[in-house]
Scaffold this motif. Structure first.
Motif, PDB file in Angstrom:
ATOM      1  N   PRO A 158      21.098  44.949  60.767  1.00  0.00           N
ATOM      2  CA  PRO A 158      20.240  45.806  61.589  1.00  0.00           C
ATOM      3  C   PRO A 158      20.203  47.260  61.126  1.00  0.00           C
ATOM      4  N   VAL A 159      21.139  47.658  60.303  1.00  0.00           N
ATOM      5  CA  VAL A 159      21.152  49.039  59.821  1.00  0.00           C
ATOM      6  C   VAL A 159      20.885  49.103  58.325  1.00  0.00           C
ATOM      7  N   ALA A 160      20.137  48.130  57.818  1.00  0.00           N
ATOM      8  CA  ALA A 160      19.898  48.044  56.381  1.00  0.00           C
ATOM      9  C   ALA A 160      19.199  49.287  55.844  1.00  0.00           C
ATOM     10  N   TYR A 161      18.267  49.796  56.596  1.00  0.00           N
ATOM     11  CA  TYR A 161      17.530  50.968  56.114  1.00  0.00           C
ATOM     12  C   TYR A 161      18.460  52.172  55.960  1.00  0.00           C
ATOM     13  N   GLU A 162      19.385  52.328  56.894  1.00  0.00           N
ATOM     14  CA  GLU A 162      20.292  53.478  56.845  1.00  0.00           C
ATOM     15  C   GLU A 162      21.377  53.302  55.788  1.00  0.00           C
ATOM     16  N   THR A 163      21.769  52.068  55.514  1.00  0.00           N
ATOM     17  CA  THR A 163      22.861  51.833  54.566  1.00  0.00           C
ATOM     18  C   THR A 163      22.380  51.661  53.132  1.00  0.00           C
ATOM     19  N   LEU A 164      21.073  51.630  52.912  1.00  0.00           N
ATOM     20  CA  LEU A 164      20.545  51.435  51.565  1.00  0.00           C
ATOM     21  C   LEU A 164      20.999  52.544  50.616  1.00  0.00           C
ATOM     22  N   ASP A 165      21.135  53.733  51.110  1.00  0.00           N
ATOM     23  CA  ASP A 165      21.573  54.845  50.258  1.00  0.00           C
ATOM     24  C   ASP A 165      23.035  54.727  49.859  1.00  0.00           C
ATOM     25  N   LEU A 166      23.808  53.919  50.567  1.00  0.00           N
ATOM     26  CA  LEU A 166      25.244  53.805  50.289  1.00  0.00           C
ATOM     27  C   LEU A 166      25.561  52.794  49.196  1.00  0.00           C
ATOM     28  N   ILE A 167      24.607  51.928  48.867  1.00  0.00           N
ATOM     29  CA  ILE A 167      24.856  50.846  47.917  1.00  0.00           C
ATOM     30  C   ILE A 167      25.383  51.359  46.574  1.00  0.00           C
ATOM     31  N   PRO A 168      24.787  52.366  45.959  1.00  0.00           N
ATOM     32  CA  PRO A 168      25.336  52.823  44.660  1.00  0.00           C
ATOM     33  C   PRO A 168      26.792  53.279  44.745  1.00  0.00           C
ATOM     34  N   TYR A 169      27.173  53.882  45.855  1.00  0.00           N
ATOM     35  CA  TYR A 169      28.557  54.328  45.995  1.00  0.00           C
ATOM     36  C   TYR A 169      29.505  53.143  46.170  1.00  0.00           C
ATOM     37  N   MET A 170      29.028  52.116  46.843  1.00  0.00           N
ATOM     38  CA  MET A 170      29.877  50.952  47.074  1.00  0.00           C
ATOM     39  C   MET A 170      30.019  50.122  45.802  1.00  0.00           C
ATOM     40  N   VAL A 171      28.986  50.074  44.988  1.00  0.00           N
ATOM     41  CA  VAL A 171      29.043  49.316  43.738  1.00  0.00           C
ATOM     42  C   VAL A 171      30.065  49.947  42.790  1.00  0.00           C
ATOM     43  N   ALA A 172      30.226  51.248  42.866  1.00  0.00           N
ATOM     44  CA  ALA A 172      31.125  51.946  41.960  1.00  0.00           C
ATOM     45  C   ALA A 172      32.567  51.463  42.094  1.00  0.00           C
ATOM     46  N   ASP A 173      33.001  51.099  43.278  1.00  0.00           N
ATOM     47  CA  ASP A 173      34.388  50.643  43.433  1.00  0.00           C
ATOM     48  C   ASP A 173      34.462  49.177  43.864  1.00  0.00           C
ATOM     49  N   LEU A 174      33.430  48.414  43.520  1.00  0.00           N
ATOM     50  CA  LEU A 174      33.412  46.991  43.850  1.00  0.00           C
ATOM     51  C   LEU A 174      34.552  46.237  43.167  1.00  0.00           C
ATOM     52  N   HIS A 175      34.833  46.596  41.933  1.00  0.00           N
ATOM     53  CA  HIS A 175      35.870  45.890  41.171  1.00  0.00           C
ATOM     54  C   HIS A 175      37.244  46.015  41.843  1.00  0.00           C
ATOM     55  N   SER A 176      37.628  47.206  42.231  1.00  0.00           N
ATOM     56  CA  SER A 176      38.936  47.374  42.881  1.00  0.00           C
ATOM     57  C   SER A 176      38.974  46.684  44.238  1.00  0.00           C
ATOM     58  N   TRP A 177      37.829  46.617  44.894  1.00  0.00           N
ATOM     59  CA  TRP A 177      37.773  45.967  46.208  1.00  0.00           C
ATOM     60  C   TRP A 177      38.014  44.454  46.100  1.00  0.00           C
ATOM     61  N   HIS A 178      37.306  43.769  45.177  1.00  0.00           N
ATOM     62  CA  HIS A 178      37.488  42.311  45.114  1.00  0.00           C
ATOM     63  C   HIS A 178      38.846  41.949  44.547  1.00  0.00           C
ATOM     64  N   GLN A 179      39.422  42.814  43.716  1.00  0.00           N
ATOM     65  CA  GLN A 179      40.783  42.543  43.251  1.00  0.00           C
ATOM     66  C   GLN A 179      41.785  42.727  44.386  1.00  0.00           C
ATOM     67  N   ARG A 180      41.558  43.705  45.262  1.00  0.00           N
ATOM     68  CA  ARG A 180      42.442  43.902  46.410  1.00  0.00           C
ATOM     69  C   ARG A 180      42.360  42.729  47.378  1.00  0.00           C
ATOM     70  N   LEU A 181      41.207  42.066  47.427  1.00  0.00           N
ATOM     71  CA  LEU A 181      41.047  40.902  48.290  1.00  0.00           C
ATOM     72  C   LEU A 181      41.587  39.629  47.655  1.00  0.00           C
ATOM     73  N   GLY A 182      42.045  39.705  46.408  1.00  0.00           N
ATOM     74  CA  GLY A 182      42.671  38.558  45.777  1.00  0.00           C
ATOM     75  C   GLY A 182      41.751  37.753  44.895  1.00  0.00           C
ATOM     76  N   ARG A 183      40.552  38.213  44.621  1.00  0.00           N
ATOM     77  CA  ARG A 183      39.628  37.495  43.744  1.00  0.00           C
ATOM     78  C   ARG A 183      39.651  38.143  42.366  1.00  0.00           C
ATOM     79  N   ASP A 184      39.833  37.281  41.347  1.00  0.00           N
ATOM     80  CA  ASP A 184      39.879  37.815  39.986  1.00  0.00           C
ATOM     81  C   ASP A 184      38.503  38.204  39.482  1.00  0.00           C
TER      82      ASP A 184
END
Length: 103
Positions: A68-94
């Motif tokens: 429901p907040v897709a329009y507001e969160t669209l600007d955040l996607i580039p920032y979230m992609v930047a640390d995606l690798h550390s996030w999925h490793q912290r969750l236990g996925r290689d």
């Protein structure tokens, strides 16, 4: 307050000002170290928890759930992609997603 006093170190008032500023910075550093030693770990854990929650909200659309907040969160996607690798490793996925998507 401007702390850049060119030539201020030559006069007694300028030297006193430099010593005062230097002492204040040492007090600030000491305060920050005490703060980090006591609450830094909990503060970092809470920040990670909030970031993971936000990231999960952003990724709901990949699972087919309307965001429901897709329009507001669209600007955040580039920032979230930047640390995606550390996030999925912290969750236990290689690896995460399709080849070339992250790793």
């Amino acid at each position: 307050m401007n702390t850049d006093h060119r030539g201020a170190g030559s006069s007694p008032l300028g030297r006193a000002w430099h010593r005062t500023v230097s002492a204040w910075r040492r007090v600030e550093d000491f305060h920050q170290q005490v703060f980090d030693a006591r609450w830094g770990h909990a503060r970092q854990r809470e920040a990670r928890h909030q970031q993971d929650t936000l990231r999960a909200l952003l990724m709901l659309e990949t699972l087919g759930v309307d965001n429901p907040v897709a329009y507001e969160t669209l600007d955040l996607i580039p920032y979230m992609v930047a640390d995606l690798h550390s996030w999925h490793q912290r969750l236990g996925r290689d690896d995460f997603g399709a080849p070339g998507g992250c790793c």
